[in-house]
Design a protein around this motif. Structure first.
Motif, PDB file in Angstrom:
ATOM      1  N   ILE A 116       0.837  -1.206   0.000  1.00 54.92           N
ATOM      2  CA  ILE A 116       0.000   0.000   0.000  1.00 54.92           C
ATOM      3  C   ILE A 116       0.870   1.253   0.000  1.00 54.92           C
ATOM      4  O   ILE A 116       2.042   1.207   0.356  1.00 54.92           O
ATOM      5  CB  ILE A 116      -0.943   0.055   1.237  1.00 54.92           C
ATOM      6  N   VAL A 117       0.241   2.355  -0.425  1.00 63.60           N
ATOM      7  CA  VAL A 117       0.857   3.668  -0.289  1.00 63.60           C
ATOM      8  C   VAL A 117       0.006   4.458   0.707  1.00 63.60           C
ATOM      9  O   VAL A 117      -1.175   4.176   0.838  1.00 63.60           O
ATOM     10  CB  VAL A 117       0.921   4.412  -1.643  1.00 63.60           C
TER      11      VAL A 117
ATOM     12  N   ASP B 115       1.166   3.209   6.881  1.00 63.26           N
ATOM     13  CA  ASP B 115      -0.085   3.511   7.550  1.00 63.26           C
ATOM     14  C   ASP B 115      -0.060   4.971   8.023  1.00 63.26           C
ATOM     15  O   ASP B 115       0.695   5.334   8.928  1.00 63.26           O
ATOM     16  CB  ASP B 115      -0.325   2.574   8.730  1.00 63.26           C
ATOM     17  N   SER B 116      -0.885   5.796   7.379  1.00 62.41           N
ATOM     18  CA  SER B 116      -0.759   7.243   7.563  1.00 62.41           C
ATOM     19  C   SER B 116      -0.909   7.701   9.015  1.00 62.41           C
ATOM     20  O   SER B 116      -0.210   8.629   9.428  1.00 62.41           O
ATOM     21  CB  SER B 116      -1.766   7.964   6.665  1.00 62.41           C
TER      22      SER B 116
HETATM   23  N1  LIG Z   1      -4.762   2.818   6.495  1.00 60.73           N
HETATM   24  C1  LIG Z   1      -3.821   3.035   5.425  1.00 60.73           C
HETATM   25  C2  LIG Z   1      -4.539   2.945   4.095  1.00 60.73           C
HETATM   26  C3  LIG Z   1      -3.640   3.024   2.891  1.00 60.73           C
HETATM   27  C4  LIG Z   1      -4.361   2.590   1.615  1.00 60.73           C
HETATM   28  O1  LIG Z   1      -5.454   2.046   1.667  1.00 60.73           O
HETATM   29  N2  LIG Z   1      -3.743   2.868   0.464  1.00 60.73           N
HETATM   30  C5  LIG Z   1      -4.322   2.506  -0.807  1.00 60.73           C
HETATM   31  C6  LIG Z   1      -4.389   3.688  -1.736  1.00 60.73           C
HETATM   32  S1  LIG Z   1      -5.340   5.012  -1.062  1.00 60.73           S
HETATM   33  C7  LIG Z   1      -3.427   1.488  -1.524  1.00 60.73           C
HETATM   34  O2  LIG Z   1      -2.217   1.602  -1.475  1.00 60.73           O
HETATM   35  N3  LIG Z   1      -4.009   0.467  -2.175  1.00 60.73           N
HETATM   36  C8  LIG Z   1      -3.236  -0.531  -2.879  1.00 60.73           C
HETATM   37  C9  LIG Z   1      -2.600  -0.019  -4.139  1.00 60.73           C
HETATM   38  O3  LIG Z   1      -2.847   1.110  -4.558  1.00 60.73           O
HETATM   39  O4  LIG Z   1      -1.809  -0.770  -4.724  1.00 60.73           O
HETATM   40  C10 LIG Z   1      -3.195   4.417   5.617  1.00 60.73           C
HETATM   41  O5  LIG Z   1      -3.763   5.240   6.351  1.00 60.73           O
HETATM   42  O6  LIG Z   1      -2.113   4.656   5.069  1.00 60.73           O
END
Ligand SMILES: N[C@@H](CCC(=O)N[C@@H](CS)C(=O)NCC(=O)O)C(=O)O
Length: 332
Positions: A51-52, A65-66
């Motif tokens: 994830i990003v 994790d932000s």
């Molecule tokens: N709880 C995590 C959520 C991060 C998240 O859901 N990121 C999404 C994009 S908004 C992501 O990376 N999804 C997988 C991808 O894009 O490959 C945070 O706050 O950083």
């Protein structure tokens, strides 16, 4: 020159732009690195989850994790602080940060993939980011592929035929409440941004970059629009306000959105996970909501409850949370 922080992120990811806005506010040297095929190998050296955002510290440590990212950087670089000193305001800020991340994401994700116009705009932007040099033909093919994949995923945040109307009503109501609150101040807690601003802003900013929500924000919520712009490069314009000055317009948001919708949803979601259910239903403000449970949210609810348990003198806080219907969900 010292090595800056590196933020691997995506322009369309609410959690990524949230973290970037925070780094800008803190004045911390950082490099924004779009995650794509070219940067994937470097990203993978540090990412534990796919994830990003991913933040790589100057010492070469990867953090994800932000919410924990902001909390961790805040302990290392406490000034300018993002937590109001008044305990009630500090907790409400943490509550709104969680509300933004978890409930605000339903608005953003639902609207982005619900209608043709938003699907085409978003999938087109995502495709261009992934393949900047693609021909029009390749771009169209990639857009179609992303569109199909993402539309098929909206159920994940609980967007479905039954809940679509509830999600949209919630967004429109929240915009009106926020607009009233932001009419007389630059940020949610006064003249500088707080933890809660970052969480809520990431989602509303992203929503505003898509056509349907852009029209809603620009047509109905001019003060929210100003804040959407301001939070791209936030700065301290003055002090946090006393909570008593914030309460008249902030309490209605807590009551109508957090107490009536988000917390009962979050509690029902966690209970469904604990019971190993495939699907759950809960009545939110008189309307039935059904979806498959979301794993991450049980973890973040537990973290929020811990923050509540750690809050010092709770007399004033509990009175506010009780009045706004938020207390029951926070007492595990
Ligand atoms: N709880 C995590 C959520 C991060 C998240 O859901 N990121 C999404 C994009 S908004 C992501 O990376 N999804 C997988 C991808 O894009 O490959 C945070 O706050 O950083």
């Amino acid at each position: 020159m010292t090595t800056p922080y590196r933020i691997f992120g995506a322009e369309l990811s609410p959690y990524s732009v949230k973290v970037r806005s925070y780094f800008r506010y803190k004045g911390l040297a950082h490099q924004w690195i779009p995650r794509n095929a070219e940067t994937q190998a470097e990203y993978q050296k540090y990412a534990k989850l796919p994830i990003v955002p991913l933040v790589v510290t100057p010492a070469g440590e990867g953090i994800q994790d932000s919410t924990p990212i902001l909390e961790r950087i805040e302990t290392e670089h406490p000034e300018p602080g993002i937590h109001p000193s008044e305990p009630v305001a500090a907790f409400v800020s943490a509550l709104l940060e969680e509300f933004g991340d978890e409930w605000g994401n339903k608005w953003m994700f639902h609207y982005r993939w619900a209608r043709d116009v938003d699907q085409l705009a978003s999938a087109g932007r995502l495709a261009r980011g992934m393949m900047p040099l693609a021909s029009e033909e390749q771009h169209a093919a990639m857009t179609a592929q992303i569109r199909e994949r993402m539309v098929g995923r909206v159920w994940f945040v609980g967007s479905n035929e039954k809940t679509a109307r509830q999600i949209e009503d919630s967004f429109v109501d929240a915009l009106a409440l926020l607009d009233a609150h932001l009419a007389t101040r630059s940020y949610l807690f006064g003249a500088r941004p707080a933890f809660g601003d970052f969480g809520l802003w990431g989602q509303i900013y992203e929503a505003w970059t898509d056509p349907t929500c852009a029209a809603l924000v620009e047509g109905r919520a001019k003060h929210v629009l100003d804040w959407v712009h301001r939070m791209l490069w936030p700065r301290a314009e003055g002090a946090f306000e006393p909570f008593a000055a914030l309460e008249p317009t902030l309490a209605p948001l807590l009551e109508r959105q957090v107490g009536k919708l988000f917390l009962p949803w979050s509690v029902a979601n966690a209970a469904a996970l604990a019971a190993g259910k495939e699907e759950f239903s809960v009545v939110l403000d008189g309307r039935e909501w059904s979806q498959k449970p979301q794993k991450y949210h049980a973890k973040s609810l537990a973290a929020l409850r811990e923050k509540y348990a750690r809050a010092g003198d709770k007399r004033a806080l509990d009175a506010l949370l009780e009045r706004t219907g938020c207390l029951a969900g926070l007492r595990a």
